[in-house]
Write an enzyme that holds these catalytic residues in place. Sequence first.
Site, short mmCIF file in Angstrom:
data_model
loop_
_atom_site.label_atom_id
_atom_site.label_comp_id
_atom_site.label_asym_id
_atom_site.label_seq_id
_atom_site.Cartn_x
_atom_site.Cartn_y
_atom_site.Cartn_z
N GLY A 239 2.91 -9.05 -5.31
CA GLY A 239 1.86 -9.06 -3.94
C GLY A 239 2.76 -9.32 -3.09
N ASN A 240 2.05 -9.29 -1.72
CA ASN A 240 2.62 -9.92 -0.51
C ASN A 240 1.39 -10.59 0.33
OD1 ASN A 240 1.71 -8.02 1.54
ND2 ASN A 240 2.95 -6.69 0.33
N ARG A 241 1.59 -11.49 1.38
CA ARG A 241 0.81 -11.91 2.06
C ARG A 241 -0.19 -11.37 3.13
NH1 ARG A 241 1.95 -17.44 1.78
NH2 ARG A 241 3.89 -17.91 1.09
#
Length: 442
Positions: A239-241
């Site tokens: 995932g990412n932020r």
Amino acid sequence: MRVVLGVAGGIAAYKACSLLRLLAEAGHDVTVVPTASALRFVGAPTWAALSGKPVSTDVWSDVQDVPHVRLGQEADLVVVAPATADLLARAATGQADDLLTNVLLTARCPVVMAPAMHTEMWDHPATQANVATLSERGVHVVPPAVGRLTGKDTGPGRLPEPEELYAVCERELARSARTSPTAAAPATPVENPAPLADANPGDAALSPSTGPLGDLAGRRVVVSAGGTREPLDPVRFLGNRSSGKQGHALAAAAAGRGAEVTLVTSAPADLPGIDVVAVETALQLREAVHAAAATADVVVMAAAVADFRPASYAATKIKKTHVDGADGSIDESAPVITLVRNPDILAELVQRRGEADSPVIVGFAAETGDAHGTVLEHGRAKLERKGCDVLVVNEVGVDRTFGADDNTVTILRRGSDETVEVGPVSKAAVSAAVWDVVAGLL
Ligand code: CTP
């Protein structure tokens, strides 16, 4: 600059205290003119203490100074927040039954009104007609935000956040300073002085103003938001932020300006009046965006789409160790995850658009700047590469932008050297600036 802050009698009057603070801290000379019913929500001592000036609601105090004429005549900006249905009606019909309506009749400077009320009152044809009349006369009406109202109900009618209203005030002050040779310079630099100073007055698309009320009415808008999650096994994902906050703010702002909005998001969202499509992976997001984009006037790709996904998905949890081969030996080596490229949805949208009814396509660029170029240089290169109409560039990092409520962006438009710099302001205010640019292209 001299600002009159009018406050009408709604519960959102408490938010006007923060707006007053922001204006005063920027060095403006603010006089608060509440209505009598506004004082039932926030008392005169609060306004007097925060503004450092006496406060009156009627035309019978300090008559020797003729305040009912002088305040309006001398103001560089009048902002009314909140503007109730009653205040809008009195202003639209030119009544002068208290100090605030007298100020509105005598002011020749920009006037900003921020309506706030229950959705039923806002939707009523009488209120809409009053708002239309005021807009036609040049009043800058800031559409109410969509969300939780005083009771348990939700819908359009919330007063936008003070930071957003403050940004609108600064823009109006900067605009009137440019057009009025006698106006004094702003007390402190406005948020985006460079683009205002450089702006070509004929280039409406890049003029950093908040559009008129309902300027997206009848338009279909698709916004993607949030970071995609690419599953590895039933418990893990890449995932990412991205929090999705900027995309959600864009969707809410478009709905507030009258658009029919589809929000394709990987972040939880409960936005009344908006068609929310929940997705998780880049491929799901791609399918939902393309389906909605087929009939859209605008597509905004605010989602942080993963560029790569695991080549394979393990149907059962990947274990730390596993039995290897026929001899029953234990393999303790770390697994190697092979990635494959995800499709570039923004590039696909650009490729697919027809000649006639092409939607306006807005991309986002999250950049950090590196040895090969600044954030802006990377943004310009990305705009060329992606071929979208508008690119919103923001500088990111572990401690910047992700999950924050504020944002600082530069808005670029294909075929134009102009830039619109916004912030640091709330993500709602960034959204207003993005829709201003997009509305100019529709
Ligand atoms: N985007 C997309 N599909 C992808 C990756 C990105 O549609 N597979 C969109 C994003 O929603 C955003 C824009 O492309 O609007 C730019 O995303 P960004 O991650 O900044 O750019 P990339 O093209 O991925 O380039 P790089 O990561 O190399 O900077």
